[in-house]
Motif scaffolding. Structure first.
Motif, PDB file in Angstrom:
ATOM      1  N   GLN A 191       2.017   1.823  -3.494  1.00 56.08           N
ATOM      2  CA  GLN A 191       0.952   2.184  -4.412  1.00 56.08           C
ATOM      3  C   GLN A 191       0.390   3.582  -4.165  1.00 56.08           C
ATOM      4  OE1 GLN A 191      -0.061   0.072  -7.081  1.00 56.08           O
ATOM      5  NE2 GLN A 191       1.866  -0.803  -6.384  1.00 56.08           N
ATOM      6  N   LEU A 192       0.346   4.013  -2.912  1.00 51.74           N
ATOM      7  CA  LEU A 192      -0.377   5.237  -2.574  1.00 51.74           C
ATOM      8  C   LEU A 192       0.510   6.433  -2.240  1.00 51.74           C
ATOM      9  CD1 LEU A 192      -3.181   3.632  -0.370  1.00 51.74           C
ATOM     10  CD2 LEU A 192      -3.301   4.290  -2.792  1.00 51.74           C
ATOM     11  N   THR A 193       1.825   6.246  -2.237  1.00 54.83           N
ATOM     12  CA  THR A 193       2.718   7.357  -1.909  1.00 54.83           C
ATOM     13  C   THR A 193       3.849   7.438  -2.927  1.00 54.83           C
ATOM     14  OG1 THR A 193       4.326   6.156  -0.553  1.00 54.83           O
ATOM     15  CG2 THR A 193       2.310   6.892   0.559  1.00 54.83           C
ATOM     16  N   ASP A 194       4.677   8.452  -2.760  1.00 53.41           N
ATOM     17  CA  ASP A 194       5.866   8.583  -3.594  1.00 53.41           C
ATOM     18  C   ASP A 194       7.071   7.890  -2.963  1.00 53.41           C
ATOM     19  OD1 ASP A 194       6.115  10.307  -1.470  1.00 53.41           O
ATOM     20  OD2 ASP A 194       6.670  12.054  -2.670  1.00 53.41           O
ATOM     21  N   VAL A 195       6.845   7.191  -1.854  1.00 51.31           N
ATOM     22  CA  VAL A 195       7.894   6.417  -1.193  1.00 51.31           C
ATOM     23  C   VAL A 195       7.881   5.018  -1.802  1.00 51.31           C
ATOM     24  CG1 VAL A 195       8.669   5.465   1.015  1.00 51.31           C
ATOM     25  CG2 VAL A 195       7.596   7.716   0.946  1.00 51.31           C
ATOM     26  N   HIS A 196       9.027   4.508  -2.182  1.00 53.72           N
ATOM     27  CA  HIS A 196       9.109   3.169  -2.763  1.00 53.72           C
ATOM     28  C   HIS A 196      10.055   2.335  -1.902  1.00 53.72           C
ATOM     29  CE1 HIS A 196       6.776   4.455  -6.146  1.00 53.72           C
ATOM     30  NE2 HIS A 196       7.557   5.509  -6.254  1.00 53.72           N
ATOM     31  N   ILE A 197       9.490   1.285  -1.312  1.00 54.76           N
ATOM     32  CA  ILE A 197      10.252   0.435  -0.407  1.00 54.76           C
ATOM     33  C   ILE A 197      10.151  -1.015  -0.845  1.00 54.76           C
ATOM     34  CG2 ILE A 197      10.044   1.999   1.554  1.00 54.76           C
ATOM     35  CD1 ILE A 197       7.752   0.334   2.607  1.00 54.76           C
ATOM     36  N   MET A 198      11.085  -1.819  -0.382  1.00 53.20           N
ATOM     37  CA  MET A 198      11.068  -3.239  -0.700  1.00 53.20           C
ATOM     38  C   MET A 198       9.947  -3.916   0.090  1.00 53.20           C
ATOM     39  SD  MET A 198      14.030  -6.198  -0.439  1.00 53.20           S
ATOM     40  CE  MET A 198      15.267  -4.952  -0.564  1.00 53.20           C
ATOM     41  N   TYR A 209       0.832  -1.210   0.000  1.00 53.35           N
ATOM     42  CA  TYR A 209       0.000   0.000   0.000  1.00 53.35           C
ATOM     43  C   TYR A 209       0.866   1.259   0.000  1.00 53.35           C
ATOM     44  CZ  TYR A 209      -4.116  -2.889   0.989  1.00 53.35           C
ATOM     45  OH  TYR A 209      -5.134  -3.813   0.935  1.00 53.35           O
ATOM     46  N   VAL A 210       1.962   1.254   0.738  1.00 52.38           N
ATOM     47  CA  VAL A 210       2.881   2.407   0.733  1.00 52.38           C
ATOM     48  C   VAL A 210       3.374   2.656  -0.686  1.00 52.38           C
ATOM     49  CG1 VAL A 210       5.189   3.181   1.436  1.00 52.38           C
ATOM     50  CG2 VAL A 210       3.616   2.249   3.144  1.00 52.38           C
ATOM     51  N   VAL A 253       0.338  10.955  12.921  1.00 49.96           N
ATOM     52  CA  VAL A 253       1.493  10.566  12.117  1.00 49.96           C
ATOM     53  C   VAL A 253       2.556  10.019  13.070  1.00 49.96           C
ATOM     54  CG1 VAL A 253       3.227  11.342  10.465  1.00 49.96           C
ATOM     55  CG2 VAL A 253       0.931  12.338  10.416  1.00 49.96           C
ATOM     56  N   ASP A 254       2.501   8.687  13.266  1.00 54.03           N
ATOM     57  CA  ASP A 254       3.371   8.056  14.258  1.00 54.03           C
ATOM     58  C   ASP A 254       4.083   6.798  13.754  1.00 54.03           C
ATOM     59  OD1 ASP A 254       1.223   6.337  14.123  1.00 54.03           O
ATOM     60  OD2 ASP A 254       0.642   6.551  16.220  1.00 54.03           O
ATOM     61  N   GLY A 255       3.839   6.397  12.508  1.00 56.69           N
ATOM     62  CA  GLY A 255       4.480   5.195  11.975  1.00 56.69           C
ATOM     63  C   GLY A 255       3.861   3.901  12.456  1.00 56.69           C
ATOM     64  N   ILE A 256       2.729   4.005  13.149  1.00 59.11           N
ATOM     65  CA  ILE A 256       2.025   2.821  13.649  1.00 59.11           C
ATOM     66  C   ILE A 256       0.801   2.592  12.782  1.00 59.11           C
ATOM     67  CG2 ILE A 256       0.770   1.846  15.600  1.00 59.11           C
ATOM     68  CD1 ILE A 256       2.673   3.506  17.404  1.00 59.11           C
ATOM     69  N   PHE A 257       0.726   1.414  12.168  1.00 56.00           N
ATOM     70  CA  PHE A 257      -0.381   1.078  11.270  1.00 56.00           C
ATOM     71  C   PHE A 257      -1.435   0.331  12.075  1.00 56.00           C
ATOM     72  CE2 PHE A 257      -2.763  -0.647   7.800  1.00 56.00           C
ATOM     73  CZ  PHE A 257      -2.487   0.143   6.695  1.00 56.00           C
ATOM     74  N   ILE A 282       4.767   4.403   6.288  1.00 55.42           N
ATOM     75  CA  ILE A 282       3.511   4.511   7.049  1.00 55.42           C
ATOM     76  C   ILE A 282       3.275   5.965   7.439  1.00 55.42           C
ATOM     77  CG2 ILE A 282       2.333   3.898   9.203  1.00 55.42           C
ATOM     78  CD1 ILE A 282       3.762   1.147   8.999  1.00 55.42           C
ATOM     79  N   ARG A 283       4.320   6.646   7.876  1.00 55.84           N
ATOM     80  CA  ARG A 283       4.191   8.069   8.232  1.00 55.84           C
ATOM     81  C   ARG A 283       3.751   8.893   7.012  1.00 55.84           C
ATOM     82  NH1 ARG A 283       6.662   9.505  13.211  1.00 55.84           N
ATOM     83  NH2 ARG A 283       7.674   7.694  14.164  1.00 55.84           N
ATOM     84  N   ARG A 284       4.279   8.553   5.847  1.00 55.75           N
ATOM     85  CA  ARG A 284       3.901   9.277   4.614  1.00 55.75           C
ATOM     86  C   ARG A 284       2.435   9.038   4.298  1.00 55.75           C
ATOM     87  NH1 ARG A 284       3.945  13.563   1.816  1.00 55.75           N
ATOM     88  NH2 ARG A 284       4.013  13.268  -0.431  1.00 55.75           N
ATOM     89  N   ILE A 285       1.979   7.798   4.407  1.00 58.66           N
ATOM     90  CA  ILE A 285       0.555   7.502   4.183  1.00 58.66           C
ATOM     91  C   ILE A 285      -0.295   8.279   5.182  1.00 58.66           C
ATOM     92  CG2 ILE A 285      -1.167   5.707   4.707  1.00 58.66           C
ATOM     93  CD1 ILE A 285       0.205   3.840   2.904  1.00 58.66           C
ATOM     94  N   GLN A 286       0.103   8.269   6.450  1.00 51.85           N
ATOM     95  CA  GLN A 286      -0.674   8.964   7.479  1.00 51.85           C
ATOM     96  C   GLN A 286      -0.728  10.467   7.210  1.00 51.85           C
ATOM     97  OE1 GLN A 286       1.604   7.393  10.760  1.00 51.85           O
ATOM     98  NE2 GLN A 286       0.003   5.905  11.277  1.00 51.85           N
ATOM     99  N   LYS A 287       0.379  11.040   6.780  1.00 50.52           N
ATOM    100  CA  LYS A 287       0.403  12.478   6.487  1.00 50.52           C
ATOM    101  C   LYS A 287      -0.478  12.791   5.285  1.00 50.52           C
ATOM    102  CE  LYS A 287       3.503  16.343   5.702  1.00 50.52           C
ATOM    103  NZ  LYS A 287       4.863  16.786   5.432  1.00 50.52           N
ATOM    104  N   LEU A 288      -0.332  12.026   4.204  1.00 52.23           N
ATOM    105  CA  LEU A 288      -1.161  12.241   3.018  1.00 52.23           C
ATOM    106  C   LEU A 288      -2.639  12.062   3.334  1.00 52.23           C
ATOM    107  CD1 LEU A 288       0.834  10.403   0.218  1.00 52.23           C
ATOM    108  CD2 LEU A 288       0.294  12.835   0.297  1.00 52.23           C
ATOM    109  N   ALA A 289      -2.945  11.002   4.052  1.00 55.30           N
ATOM    110  CA  ALA A 289      -4.343  10.733   4.391  1.00 55.30           C
ATOM    111  C   ALA A 289      -4.916  11.875   5.226  1.00 55.30           C
ATOM    112  CB  ALA A 289      -4.468   9.409   5.139  1.00 55.30           C
ATOM    113  N   SER A 290      -4.162  12.337   6.191  1.00 54.73           N
ATOM    114  CA  SER A 290      -4.642  13.395   7.078  1.00 54.73           C
ATOM    115  C   SER A 290      -4.906  14.699   6.339  1.00 54.73           C
ATOM    116  CB  SER A 290      -3.630  13.656   8.191  1.00 54.73           C
ATOM    117  OG  SER A 290      -3.582  12.547   9.045  1.00 54.73           O
TER     118      SER A 290
END
Length: 138
Positions: free
Chosen positions: A56-63, A53-54, A94-98, A76-84
């Motif tokens: 697909q939904l953000t500009d962050v690309h991780i393994m 999901y990270v 925005v805490d990195g906890i999913f 996760i923090r990027r998703i939380q920030k974008l979503a908010s």
């Protein structure tokens, strides 16, 4: 006995395939899944789906390796920030906890904007592995 067991197994597989192909089974988040993040159990399939999901939904690309680490935390923090700021019904911490709130926001985003993911079937399957409040993908 063995023949009967194989026939039952085949019939079950056939029925499951028919249900899935007809669209009668809804993919959903499991409200009983634990939160993922520092200090929480980080179940590999859940982390792998969060990483998907990270990506697909953000500009962050991780393994997508199923391991919670600094890159997953950042994602996760990027998703939380974008979503908010852009698309969640309520602001997220925005805490990195999913947890359930982040899962709900992500799955609703995918449900109402399926073109944002490159593989809706994979996104739907991942809906079974992330915490959320309700059933949101179909």
């Amino acid at each position: 006995m063995r023949h009967t067991h194989l026939l039952r197994r085949g019939a079950t597989l056939l029925a499951a395939t028919a249900l899935l192909s007809s669209g009668a089974v809804a993919a959903h988040a499991d409200p009983g899944l634990p939160t993922t993040g520092p200090g929480y159990p980080n179940w590999s399939p859940t982390v792998r789906c969060i990483q998907y999901y990270v990506n697909q939904l953000t500009d962050v690309h991780i393994m997508e390796d199923g391991r919670y680490g600094p890159e997953t935390d950042l994602g996760i923090r990027r998703i939380q920030k974008l979503a908010s700021t852009d698309w969640a019904a309520a602001p997220l911490i925005v805490d990195g906890i999913f947890g359930k709130a982040t899962g709900q926001a992500v799955l609703e985003r995918v449900k109402y904007h399926p073109w944002l993911v490159d593989n809706f079937q994979k996104a739907s399957n991942c809906g079974h592995y992330v915490p959320s409040y309700t059933v949101v993908l179909n």
